[in-house]
Write a protein that holds these residues in place. Structure first.
Motif, mmCIF file in Angstrom:
data_model
loop_
_atom_site.group_PDB
_atom_site.id
_atom_site.type_symbol
_atom_site.label_atom_id
_atom_site.label_comp_id
_atom_site.label_asym_id
_atom_site.label_seq_id
_atom_site.Cartn_x
_atom_site.Cartn_y
_atom_site.Cartn_z
ATOM 1 N N ASN A 135 -87.703 -110.550 107.925
ATOM 2 C CA ASN A 135 -86.661 -109.638 108.430
ATOM 3 C C ASN A 135 -85.436 -110.616 108.969
ATOM 4 N N ARG A 136 -85.624 -111.537 109.737
ATOM 5 C CA ARG A 136 -84.852 -112.511 110.151
ATOM 6 C C ARG A 136 -84.149 -113.081 108.933
ATOM 7 N N ILE A 137 -84.697 -113.656 107.973
ATOM 8 C CA ILE A 137 -83.915 -114.248 106.872
ATOM 9 C C ILE A 137 -83.226 -113.223 106.232
ATOM 10 N N LYS A 138 -83.698 -112.048 105.864
ATOM 11 C CA LYS A 138 -83.026 -110.800 105.168
ATOM 12 C C LYS A 138 -81.638 -110.329 106.048
ATOM 13 N N ASN A 139 -81.826 -110.197 107.089
ATOM 14 C CA ASN A 139 -80.820 -109.707 107.999
ATOM 15 C C ASN A 139 -79.747 -110.689 108.118
ATOM 16 N N THR A 140 -79.996 -112.142 108.231
ATOM 17 C CA THR A 140 -79.088 -112.957 108.147
ATOM 18 C C THR A 140 -78.495 -112.809 106.651
ATOM 19 N N ILE A 141 -79.156 -113.030 105.589
ATOM 20 C CA ILE A 141 -78.214 -113.075 104.388
ATOM 21 C C ILE A 141 -77.601 -111.918 103.999
ATOM 22 N N ASP A 142 -78.025 -110.622 104.424
ATOM 23 C CA ASP A 142 -77.380 -109.375 104.447
ATOM 24 C C ASP A 142 -75.897 -109.563 104.859
ATOM 25 N N MET A 143 -75.645 -110.499 105.893
ATOM 26 C CA MET A 143 -74.263 -110.507 106.524
ATOM 27 C C MET A 143 -73.482 -111.270 105.569
ATOM 28 N N LEU A 144 -73.715 -112.179 105.053
ATOM 29 C CA LEU A 144 -73.138 -113.154 103.830
ATOM 30 C C LEU A 144 -72.524 -112.017 102.742
ATOM 31 N N ASP A 145 -71.242 -112.766 102.509
ATOM 32 C CA ASP A 145 -70.447 -112.243 101.250
ATOM 33 C C ASP A 145 -71.075 -112.758 99.692
ATOM 34 N N ASN A 146 -70.985 -111.975 98.769
ATOM 35 C CA ASN A 146 -71.379 -112.460 97.443
ATOM 36 C C ASN A 146 -72.889 -112.743 97.284
ATOM 37 N N VAL A 147 -73.584 -112.268 97.842
ATOM 38 C CA VAL A 147 -75.096 -112.392 97.788
ATOM 39 C C VAL A 147 -75.846 -110.992 97.943
ATOM 40 N N LYS A 148 -76.954 -110.939 96.970
ATOM 41 C CA LYS A 148 -77.863 -109.663 97.031
ATOM 42 C C LYS A 148 -78.998 -110.183 96.791
ATOM 43 N N ILE A 149 -79.870 -109.642 97.665
ATOM 44 C CA ILE A 149 -81.423 -110.201 97.755
ATOM 45 C C ILE A 149 -81.910 -108.957 96.745
ATOM 46 N N ASN A 150 -82.567 -109.471 96.050
ATOM 47 C CA ASN A 150 -83.334 -108.753 94.883
ATOM 48 C C ASN A 150 -84.473 -108.442 95.128
ATOM 49 N N ASN A 151 -85.436 -109.557 95.740
ATOM 50 C CA ASN A 151 -86.762 -109.268 96.220
ATOM 51 C C ASN A 151 -87.209 -110.346 97.281
ATOM 52 N N ILE A 152 -88.075 -110.197 98.144
ATOM 53 C CA ILE A 152 -88.584 -110.969 98.858
ATOM 54 C C ILE A 152 -90.188 -110.834 98.964
ATOM 55 N N ASN A 153 -90.784 -111.923 98.675
ATOM 56 C CA ASN A 153 -92.350 -112.010 98.429
ATOM 57 C C ASN A 153 -93.002 -113.115 99.587
ATOM 58 N N LEU A 154 -93.440 -112.276 100.572
ATOM 59 C CA LEU A 154 -94.346 -113.247 101.581
ATOM 60 C C LEU A 154 -95.265 -113.806 101.084
ATOM 61 N N GLU A 155 -95.939 -113.333 100.321
ATOM 62 C CA GLU A 155 -97.270 -114.012 99.865
ATOM 63 C C GLU A 155 -96.866 -115.195 99.186
ATOM 64 N N GLU A 156 -95.862 -115.139 98.188
ATOM 65 C CA GLU A 156 -95.475 -116.463 97.365
ATOM 66 C C GLU A 156 -94.472 -117.330 98.413
ATOM 67 N N LYS A 157 -93.976 -116.728 99.307
ATOM 68 C CA LYS A 157 -92.780 -117.199 100.080
ATOM 69 C C LYS A 157 -91.587 -117.531 99.443
ATOM 70 N N THR A 158 -91.268 -116.585 98.532
ATOM 71 C CA THR A 158 -90.005 -116.656 97.812
ATOM 72 C C THR A 158 -88.972 -115.725 98.038
ATOM 73 N N ILE A 159 -87.702 -116.170 97.701
ATOM 74 C CA ILE A 159 -86.681 -114.905 97.776
ATOM 75 C C ILE A 159 -85.908 -114.995 96.341
ATOM 76 N N ASP A 160 -85.952 -113.980 95.982
ATOM 77 C CA ASP A 160 -84.768 -113.753 94.547
ATOM 78 C C ASP A 160 -83.643 -113.094 94.900
ATOM 79 N N ILE A 161 -82.437 -113.996 94.592
ATOM 80 C CA ILE A 161 -81.194 -113.529 95.130
ATOM 81 C C ILE A 161 -80.190 -113.723 94.062
#
Length: 69
Positions: A17-43
């Motif tokens: 949530n901390r990472i997602k909320n921070t990235i959501d505030m940035l321009d020109n970036v979209k989060i497609n998926n966050i996988n806690l088990e694999e510790k990955t973020i698709d953007i």
């Protein structure tokens, strides 16, 4: 462009949530998926400058970031 980031020390939903909320505030970036088990973020980012900004922002939250693809 689509990128997959590995966040080695992302351990809980609070981290997600901390990472997602921070990235959501940035321009020109979209989060497609966050996988806690694999510790990955698709953007989706506009360009390398935006990607570098995302990486720096996550590092400023004291997370370790690695670009996988």
């Amino acid at each position: 462009m689509n990128k997959k980031l590995k966040i080695n020390n992302m351990k809980c939903m609070g981290c997600v949530n901390r990472i997602k909320n921070t990235i959501d505030m940035l321009d020109n970036v979209k989060i497609n998926n966050i996988n806690l088990e694999e510790k990955t973020i698709d953007i989706e980012v506009k360009d390398n400058n935006v990607l570098n900004n995302v990486i720096t922002t996550i590092k400023n939250l004291e997370f370790e970031v690695e670009v996988l693809s």
